[in-house]
Design a protein around this motif. Structure first.
Motif, PDB file in Angstrom:
ATOM      1  N   ALA B 449     -39.076   7.843   7.574  1.00  0.00           N
ATOM      2  CA  ALA B 449     -37.689   8.432   7.240  1.00  0.00           C
ATOM      3  C   ALA B 449     -37.553   9.643   7.721  1.00  0.00           C
ATOM      4  O   ALA B 449     -37.142  10.573   6.900  1.00  0.00           O
ATOM      5  CB  ALA B 449     -37.708   8.432   5.697  1.00  0.00           C
ATOM      6  N   LEU B 450     -38.203   9.831   8.907  1.00  0.00           N
ATOM      7  CA  LEU B 450     -38.174  11.452   9.427  1.00  0.00           C
ATOM      8  C   LEU B 450     -36.889  11.593   9.838  1.00  0.00           C
ATOM      9  O   LEU B 450     -36.461  12.769   9.304  1.00  0.00           O
ATOM     10  CB  LEU B 450     -39.014  11.354  10.689  1.00  0.00           C
ATOM     11  N   LYS B 451     -36.127  10.835  10.552  1.00  0.00           N
ATOM     12  CA  LYS B 451     -34.523  11.391  10.960  1.00  0.00           C
ATOM     13  C   LYS B 451     -33.783  11.513   9.612  1.00  0.00           C
ATOM     14  O   LYS B 451     -32.707  12.335   9.575  1.00  0.00           O
ATOM     15  CB  LYS B 451     -33.928  10.265  11.999  1.00  0.00           C
ATOM     16  N   GLU B 452     -33.868  10.613   8.700  1.00  0.00           N
ATOM     17  CA  GLU B 452     -33.188  10.765   7.307  1.00  0.00           C
ATOM     18  C   GLU B 452     -33.350  12.086   6.679  1.00  0.00           C
ATOM     19  O   GLU B 452     -32.629  12.671   6.309  1.00  0.00           O
ATOM     20  CB  GLU B 452     -33.666   9.753   6.342  1.00  0.00           C
ATOM     21  N   SER B 453     -34.720  12.465   6.868  1.00  0.00           N
ATOM     22  CA  SER B 453     -34.860  13.757   6.214  1.00  0.00           C
ATOM     23  C   SER B 453     -34.487  14.787   7.094  1.00  0.00           C
ATOM     24  O   SER B 453     -33.733  15.641   6.478  1.00  0.00           O
ATOM     25  CB  SER B 453     -36.370  14.043   5.937  1.00  0.00           C
ATOM     26  N   LEU B 454     -34.457  14.787   8.235  1.00  0.00           N
ATOM     27  CA  LEU B 454     -33.965  15.787   9.094  1.00  0.00           C
ATOM     28  C   LEU B 454     -32.395  15.961   8.906  1.00  0.00           C
ATOM     29  O   LEU B 454     -31.709  17.138   8.780  1.00  0.00           O
ATOM     30  CB  LEU B 454     -34.052  15.394  10.798  1.00  0.00           C
ATOM     31  N   THR B 455     -31.524  14.636   8.760  1.00  0.00           N
ATOM     32  CA  THR B 455     -29.983  15.050   8.817  1.00  0.00           C
ATOM     33  C   THR B 455     -29.683  15.439   7.228  1.00  0.00           C
ATOM     34  O   THR B 455     -29.029  16.076   7.243  1.00  0.00           O
ATOM     35  CB  THR B 455     -29.550  13.338   9.408  1.00  0.00           C
ATOM     36  N   GLN B 456     -30.503  15.004   6.434  1.00  0.00           N
ATOM     37  CA  GLN B 456     -30.098  15.315   4.871  1.00  0.00           C
ATOM     38  C   GLN B 456     -30.436  16.664   4.760  1.00  0.00           C
ATOM     39  O   GLN B 456     -29.489  17.587   4.330  1.00  0.00           O
ATOM     40  CB  GLN B 456     -30.810  14.386   3.836  1.00  0.00           C
ATOM     41  N   ALA B 457     -31.570  17.367   5.362  1.00  0.00           N
ATOM     42  CA  ALA B 457     -31.782  18.731   5.298  1.00  0.00           C
ATOM     43  C   ALA B 457     -30.713  19.442   5.768  1.00  0.00           C
ATOM     44  O   ALA B 457     -30.192  20.546   5.310  1.00  0.00           O
ATOM     45  CB  ALA B 457     -33.152  18.742   5.637  1.00  0.00           C
ATOM     46  N   ALA B 458     -30.512  18.943   7.007  1.00  0.00           N
ATOM     47  CA  ALA B 458     -29.304  19.792   8.042  1.00  0.00           C
ATOM     48  C   ALA B 458     -28.078  19.781   7.174  1.00  0.00           C
ATOM     49  O   ALA B 458     -27.350  20.856   7.139  1.00  0.00           O
ATOM     50  CB  ALA B 458     -29.194  19.293   9.243  1.00  0.00           C
ATOM     51  N   ASP B 459     -28.004  18.633   6.530  1.00  0.00           N
ATOM     52  CA  ASP B 459     -26.373  18.758   5.924  1.00  0.00           C
ATOM     53  C   ASP B 459     -26.374  19.587   4.612  1.00  0.00           C
ATOM     54  O   ASP B 459     -25.483  20.441   4.478  1.00  0.00           O
ATOM     55  CB  ASP B 459     -26.166  17.005   5.188  1.00  0.00           C
ATOM     56  N   ARG B 460     -27.563  19.532   3.881  1.00  0.00           N
ATOM     57  CA  ARG B 460     -27.544  20.370   2.677  1.00  0.00           C
ATOM     58  C   ARG B 460     -27.506  21.652   2.877  1.00  0.00           C
ATOM     59  O   ARG B 460     -27.116  22.582   2.204  1.00  0.00           O
ATOM     60  CB  ARG B 460     -28.732  20.052   1.767  1.00  0.00           C
ATOM     61  N   PHE B 461     -28.233  22.096   4.370  1.00  0.00           N
ATOM     62  CA  PHE B 461     -28.269  23.553   4.562  1.00  0.00           C
ATOM     63  C   PHE B 461     -27.018  23.865   5.085  1.00  0.00           C
ATOM     64  O   PHE B 461     -26.835  25.168   5.205  1.00  0.00           O
ATOM     65  CB  PHE B 461     -29.385  23.613   5.256  1.00  0.00           C
ATOM     66  N   ARG B 462     -26.243  23.032   5.808  1.00  0.00           N
ATOM     67  CA  ARG B 462     -24.928  23.311   6.433  1.00  0.00           C
ATOM     68  C   ARG B 462     -25.435  23.756   7.702  1.00  0.00           C
ATOM     69  O   ARG B 462     -24.907  24.690   8.358  1.00  0.00           O
ATOM     70  CB  ARG B 462     -23.785  23.891   5.736  1.00  0.00           C
ATOM     71  N   LYS B 464     -25.198  22.993  10.997  1.00  0.00           N
ATOM     72  CA  LYS B 464     -24.183  22.961  12.066  1.00  0.00           C
ATOM     73  C   LYS B 464     -23.332  24.176  11.901  1.00  0.00           C
ATOM     74  O   LYS B 464     -22.824  24.695  12.828  1.00  0.00           O
ATOM     75  CB  LYS B 464     -23.684  21.561  12.085  1.00  0.00           C
ATOM     76  N   GLU B 465     -23.041  24.410  10.610  1.00  0.00           N
ATOM     77  CA  GLU B 465     -21.929  25.628  10.299  1.00  0.00           C
ATOM     78  C   GLU B 465     -22.730  26.855  10.940  1.00  0.00           C
ATOM     79  O   GLU B 465     -21.951  27.762  11.420  1.00  0.00           O
ATOM     80  CB  GLU B 465     -21.665  25.776   9.129  1.00  0.00           C
ATOM     81  N   TRP B 466     -23.957  26.962  10.567  1.00  0.00           N
ATOM     82  CA  TRP B 466     -24.752  28.189  10.777  1.00  0.00           C
ATOM     83  C   TRP B 466     -25.031  28.368  12.411  1.00  0.00           C
ATOM     84  O   TRP B 466     -24.941  29.634  12.994  1.00  0.00           O
ATOM     85  CB  TRP B 466     -26.173  28.073  10.251  1.00  0.00           C
ATOM     86  N   GLN B 467     -25.148  27.076  13.003  1.00  0.00           N
ATOM     87  CA  GLN B 467     -25.424  27.159  14.386  1.00  0.00           C
ATOM     88  C   GLN B 467     -24.289  27.279  15.089  1.00  0.00           C
ATOM     89  O   GLN B 467     -24.292  27.874  16.400  1.00  0.00           O
ATOM     90  CB  GLN B 467     -26.147  25.928  14.784  1.00  0.00           C
ATOM     91  N   ALA B 468     -23.060  27.271  14.746  1.00  0.00           N
ATOM     92  CA  ALA B 468     -22.017  27.306  15.378  1.00  0.00           C
ATOM     93  C   ALA B 468     -21.452  28.812  15.706  1.00  0.00           C
ATOM     94  O   ALA B 468     -22.014  29.624  15.054  1.00  0.00           O
ATOM     95  CB  ALA B 468     -20.569  26.420  14.751  1.00  0.00           C
TER      96      ALA B 468
END
Lengths: 159, 468, 295, 336
Positions: B449-462, B464-468
């Motif tokens: 479940a590595l990628k699930e953890s990565l994408t869920q963590a990234a979503d919760r943290f937003r 992509k918004e920070w990186q933009a």
């Protein structure tokens, strides 16, 4: 020396050597083992009790200093009918893990809520900074303290 | 305000009033109040505890309620009539031969009932992998946390006072403290022999040199980590009590009682059936309470004195004598292509083992296997060495080497992402394990479940918004 | 702890007399947050504790014509809650708040902290920038001196044997003086100071008047950065000037090298912290000016 | 000035010992009133393991958590267990408990089958009842069945079993093999602020998303994650045992700097939806992995904030400032 205290509303006394700390007196002379010895030098907070309205490290306070004082320990929080709101909320949140910091933590929290019934998260963190916990990251403890404060305020309001 | 006055034995009576001279009403209560804790018996149970199905419920803990009431009995809260208190004297040198130990003066001290030295331990060695660690050091002390003698006395203070009267004659030996120095041929050898390396591990998959040669970019860096203590709020604690059937009961803060009893039977040279080991509620473990420490000492002092004996580590004992986390020195060389795909990873790990092996076997194993990270890499080489030094013993601690290697492999992932202009999330998703990925040991992985953890963590943290 | 006599005297004079009689085997006990720890680990030859924490003469916080009197046995917790301290010596309150944690602040006394005289004593710099004085009582009676003169060396004060710190006085003219305190430790909770910095100053228009800078944990005792103060005195405030003063304060310090931090790092902290407390003090002084204009 | 930065780290972590056998055994006894007693040789070291194990036993028997009392940690009484180590309790001891409880349950199915006129294999447990698979209406209360089995048939519902995770030896030359039966995965992301004049790092927030298979008790899993992060924060920024010629110089909680409540960030926890068919009800474990990626994500966030790569832990304020100064000096040298 004879030391007389009011502990959790009961008057208690013991003849202790003068170098006895309040913690040692509570644990070894009065059979109140709730307060713990974790470091013996006031760093960890497991020995926290309330003396005359303020929380102190009982490992640093000589028993003689507390003579005539009003002492509250973890054993004095619940009644025969109900848990203290802090105890209830700590349980509900799973706020304690190994539990060794618990008695001191709850006493510090009680001391906070006694004087500041609606603390902010920062104020809770500040009030608990003298109580080290290695298990919980403090997160659930803080949640539980804030909810207990709310619960106590509601109880106050309905009285 | 009335000034409170008290003293015990002063000769300036005109200035202070002797405490005992006060009114007779202030005599100690003859019978202590026998209700130390008030608590309710009938409480509304937490609903989650009453619900079925049980799995998935946020059920509260019955022990949690006792913690909150102050009713949980940790070992220091247990006492027995006539119980003694034990304290342990620790080595004055990081590495020394013990020429002699004289406990005779200590035995004359008030309250002292028994003493113990390493020579009296029936089988003076233990350890979960190698039995290279003494219960009480004799004849060699290999770090300053090694116990060299113990005292049981009627109070803790008497035991501490008596420790100062034990005379130990040492012959200091050359010591080594730095793990890289310990690797050198001419370094002092902690356990004799011709090397301080006591365990090593190789993980080899594909051809790492070819993979590096084929890479568009190669990243190299050395990372290192420090020694860390578990800091359980409850220090190590033990009570031992012998009975008339030659059976010993031991209350211990040990997290592994089955194997603890085996170790006790071995060190005490007695049948397991005569040992009862009780694991009370442990006030924090984190890997630091996974092997016997002072249990045999306390058991032997109890046998000698025919009394229950309690030993509670001071916070200082806890630091210097119990195990701590292995420092790692980690050399990472990673080859990637222009898209940030990892083609090869070569890793060398040096673990500072301290004076004894303890759980190094598990630490080096997990550390090596996990070192390449949760990434699909065809070419991997991990070489790991654990070395003895004359420092505090390193052992099991939450993560067994994983936090160390994760710091290295994840730092390097961001170095690579930064250099190649790839988002840190993206480079991880590009390389990360998925179902049926092959681990560095060639194991096909399931329930990944590595990628699930990565994408869920990234979503919760937003993220992509920070990186933009 | 080893066997120990515990004595509660009736008065300050009695305490001094008992200490005189018992000699070096007796030791005054204040909050005990340092002393009890020491006694557990290294009792030396002390066999009697004279508990002065409850003595009337050493208790209480009072504002008088002379200024603010803080009894030496007032706890940090009491200072933090005292309305006069909160209003007129906010940086002493702030410094008190950084001492240990709630439990130690409820036991530990301001006088005990000054007498222990560790270079990192948090309350010292905040008191020094307010020109605080101390009164002492000994076998020869009372004496009074500027707080700077009280500190002699690490763990060494000017106190004679059997002499006790009785009061801390903050003169009336510095009560409410714009000031700032900054403690830098290795963590946020229960931290020991790597560097403590305090500043106080008034602004006369744009000119700095009566500047004070005090630093803790940077030398064998808490110090005033007098050269930096001299640079600022009477000058028009600007960022460069404040940074220059901060730089000079580094040269006035003698920070140590130890396992907590290197000398070099402490120097960098001294400069940054000094600049920050000066900037903050100026900010407060300006706010004060704005407020006065409105009135 | 304070500079903000964000960093992530992911990780994998195995459950149980590395190849070495690490069995657990368990005994489950169902009482005649339908409650149960679980005997386990593991010890409660704070995680709430005994509550999780009670939940696993309860689930297997169709009971509620509160119906199961756990007896633990006494070599005179409880069956062997490898102990509270290697994040193995939920998975390994839990699997042993499932198997033990199933044996007790099978005894009850044998007793219930004639009462419900079906074969034992057509029965299941649910809500404190034994029922015909999929037919709650055709059921009988579990206490009645236990009582019947024990007092009429003379067959008390007791089951004992053990479990050891299957592994394959690692080749000594290449390390190839199957050292563990299962692994968990996680990602943590940190939001930090770095003071570029003091080097001080403040962690504002950590988002932690972990895989533990089925969370048997989500509240306790959260507690593990929050606690693991606090250990990770100390490892990252503050904690270090310091030596001088082999002597520890800070063996106390004054100078060994572990996080206090004021040093901990807000933590947001997420659990991924996952099910491991080899674990008890899909569960794996949660203890150790929670502390694994924290330091790494904080170091990456520091890098994001001020552009310095910390290569030696802990990242004390002094180390961070030194790195910032070195970077500035290098940049000035480049510019010159």
């Amino acid at each position: 020396m004879l030391v007389e205290l009011t502990v959790n509303g009961e008057s208690r006394s013991a003849n202790v050597p003068p170098e006895t700390t309040l913690l040692k007196m509570l644990r070894e002379y009065l059979g109140l083992t709730g307060a713990k010895l974790g470091c013996d030098v006031g760093d960890c907070g497991t020995c926290t009790v309330i003396v005359d309205g303020v929380s102190v490290n009982s490992c640093l306070m000589l028993a003689g200093r507390a003579d005539g004082c009003d002492v509250t320990t973890i054993e004095g929080l619940a009644t025969a009918d109900e848990l203290h709101p802090l105890q209830q909320k700590f349980e509900e949140h799973g706020a304690l893990q190994c539990g060794f910091c618990g008695p001191g933590m709850l006493i510090s929290a009680k001391n906070l809520l006694d004087t500041n019934p609606e603390p902010s998260v920062f104020e809770v963190r500040d009030a608990l900074a003298g109580n080290l916990c290695r298990c919980t990251g403090y997160t659930k403890i803080i949640e539980a303290v804030i909810e207990a404060g709310e619960m106590m305020n509601q109880e106050q309001a309905t009285v | 305000m009335a000034t409170r006055v008290k003293d015990v034995q002063t000769n300036v009576e005109d200035l202070v009033t002797a405490r005992e001279a006060r009114a007779p009403s202030r005599q100690p209560l003859a019978v202590p109040i026998d209700q130390p804790v008030t608590f309710p018996l009938e409480l509304p149970e937490s609903e989650a505890r009453l619900r079925t199905p049980a799995v998935g419920q946020r059920a509260t803990r019955p022990d949690g309620r006792l913690h909150g009431l102050g009713q949980t009995q940790y070992i220091d809260d247990i006492t027995f009539p006539h119980m003694l208190h034990a304290k342990i004297l620790r080595s004055e040198y990081a590495h020394a031969r013990i020429v002699s130990i004289d406990t005779s003066e200590a035995e004359k001290m008030p309250g002292v009932i028994a003493t113990l030295t390493g020579a009296e331990v029936p089988e003076n060695s233990f350890g979960p992998t190698y039995q290279d660690q003494p219960i009480l050091a004799y004849p060699i002390a290999r770090h300053r946390g090694d116990g060299v003698a113990a005292v049981a006395a009627t109070t803790e203070q008497f035991a501490l006072d008596a420790l100062e009267k034990i005379r130990v004659e040492y012959e200091p030996l050359p010591a080594v403290f730095d793990p890289l120095e310990a690797l050198e041929d001419d370094s002092p050898k902690v356990h004799g022999g011709d090397t301080n390396i006591y365990t090593s591990k190789v993980i080899k998959k594909g051809d790492v040199e070819a993979g590096l040669a084929a890479s568009d970019h190669v990243f190299e860096r050395r990372f290192s980590t420090q020694m860390v203590e578990h800091v359980p709020l409850e220090p190590h604690a033990t009570i031992a009590s012998w009975d008339g059937n030659g059976r010993v009961s031991i209350w211990s803060s040990l997290g592994r009682i089955t194997l603890g009893r085996e170790d006790l039977a071995r060190t005490l040279q007695m049948p397991q059936s005569r040992i009862r080991l009780i694991g009370t509620v442990v006030g924090g473990n984190f890997g630091g309470k996974n092997e016997i420490t002072n249990e045999p000492i306390v058991a032997l002092l109890s046998r000698k004195s025919r009394r229950p004996v309690k030993a509670i580590y001071s916070r200082g004992d806890e630091f210097v004598s119990s195990t701590i986390r292995h420092p790692f020195i980690m050399d990472y060389t990673t080859g990637v292509d222009n898209e940030g795909r990892i083609l090869a990873r070569k890793i060398r790990l040096v673990l500072d083992g301290g004076a004894y092996c303890s759980w190094t076997g598990t630490t080096i194993g997990k550390g090596s296997i996990l070192a390449p990270g949760p990434y699909n890499i065809d070419n991997v080489l991990v070489e790991a060495y654990a070395v003895y030094t004359n420092k505090t013993t390193t052992g099991a601690m939450r993560g067994f080497g994983a936090p160390q290697v994760c710091f290295a492999y994840e730092s390097q992932m961001d170095d690579m992402a930064d250099a190649l202009g790839i988002d840190p999330l993206e480079i991880r998703l590009r390389n990360g394990f998925s179902e049926n990925s092959l681990s560095p040991t060639g194991q096909s992985l399931q329930s990944v479940a590595l990628k699930e953890s990565l994408t869920q963590a990234a979503d919760r943290f937003r993220w992509k918004e920070w990186q933009a | 702890m080893r066997p120990m006599n515990y004595i509660v005297p009736e008065s300050a004079e009695a305490a001094v007399a008992i200490l005189a009689e018992r000699g070096e085997n007796a030791c005054p006990l204040a909050g005990g947050t340092d002393l009890v720890v020491d006694l557990k680990h290294a009792p030396g030859n002390i066999n009697a504790l004279v508990d002065v924490s409850g003595l009337e003469e050493f208790r209480g916080i009072d504002e008088t014509d002379e200024g603010l009197r803080i009894g030496s046995m007032v706890t940090y917790g009491e200072i933090m809650e005292h309305p006069v301290c909160i209003e007129k010596t906010p940086e002493v309150v702030a410094a008190s708040h950084t001492v240990g944690a709630v439990q130690t602040r409820n036991l530990g006394t301001i006088g005990g902290n000054l007498v222990t005289c560790v270079p990192s004593a948090d309350s010292a710099p905040a008191l020094m920038v307010l020109d605080a004085e101390v009164t002492l009582i000994g076998t020869n009676g009372w004496r009074r001196m500027p707080i700077e003169d009280f500190f002699v060396g690490p763990r060494k004060t000017i106190l004679e044997p059997c002499e006790l710190l009785a009061e801390i006085w903050i003169p009336g003219h510095t009560l409410g003086k714009p000031s700032s305190f900054y403690k830098f430790g290795l963590r946020k909770g229960q931290a020991l100071a790597l560097v403590n910095a305090a500043a106080a100053l008034e602004l006369d228009g744009d000119r700095i008047v009566e500047p004070r800078i005090a630093l803790g944990a940077v030398a064998p005792t808490p110090i005033r950065a007098v050269k930096a103060e001299a640079l600022l005195d009477g000058q028009v405030v600007n960022a460069k000037l404040l940074d220059e003063a901060a730089k000079i304060s580094v040269t006035e310090s003698k920070p140590i090298d130890d396992f907590r931090a290197s000398r070099n790092y402490r120097r960098q902290l001294i400069r940054t912290l000094t600049r920050r407390v000066l900037e903050r003090s100026v900010e407060i002084a300006r706010e004060r000016q704005e407020k006065d204009k409105l009135h | 000035m304070k500079k903000r930065g964000r960093g992530m780290a992911c990780m994998w972590y195995p459950i149980g010992f590395t190849v070495a056998a690490n069995p657990s055994a368990a005994t489950v006894k169902v009482n005649t009133d339908g409650t149960a007693t679980l005997l386990t040789g593991t010890v409660e070291t704070g995680q709430g393991a005994l509550t999780v194990l009670a939940q696993i036993a309860a689930e297997t028997l169709g009971l509620a958590t509160d119906d199961v009392h756990v007896v633990s940690g006494d070599t005179d009484v409880t069956p062997m267990d490898t102990g509270a180590i290697a994040s193995r309790t939920t998975y390994v001891t839990g699997n042993a408990i499932v198997r033990a409880a199933e044996k007790a349950r099978d005894i009850l199915f044998e007793a219930a089958a004639p009462l419900l006129n079906v074969k034992p294999e057509q029965l299941e447990v649910r809500d404190r009842r034994i029922q015909v698979l999929g037919f709650p209406a055709r059921s009988v209360a579990i206490d009645k069945v236990v009582h019947h089995s024990e007092t009429v048939l003379g067959n008390p519902a007791i089951g004992s079993a053990s479990y050891n995770p299957p592994t394959v030896d690692m080749d000594p030359e290449t390390g190839q093999g199957k050292p563990f039966n299962t692994y968990v995965y996680a990602t943590q992301i940190a939001d930090v602020e770095v003071d570029d004049e003091t080097g001080e790092v403040e962690i504002l927030k950590i988002v932690a998303v972990h895989d533990c298979g089925t969370p048997i008790n989500p509240m306790l899993v959260e507690g593990q994650i929050q606690g693991g992060i606090s250990m990770g924060v100390g490892f990252a920024l503050q904690e270090e045992i310091l030596f001088e010629e082999g002597r520890q110089i800070n063996p106390n909680l004054t100078n060994y700097i572990m996080p206090t409540s004021l040093d901990m960030p807000d933590i947001e926890v997420g659990l991924v939806d996952n099910y491991d068919p080899t674990g008890p009800f899909g569960a794996k474990g949660a203890g150790e992995p929670t502390a694994v990626p924290t330091a790494a994500c904080i170091m990456n966030a520091i890098y994001d904030a001020v552009g310095v790569r910390i290569t030696a832990l802990p990242a004390t304020a002094e180390r961070v400032l030194t790195a910032i100064n070195e970077k500035r000096a290098a940049e000035q040298a480049d510019a010159a």
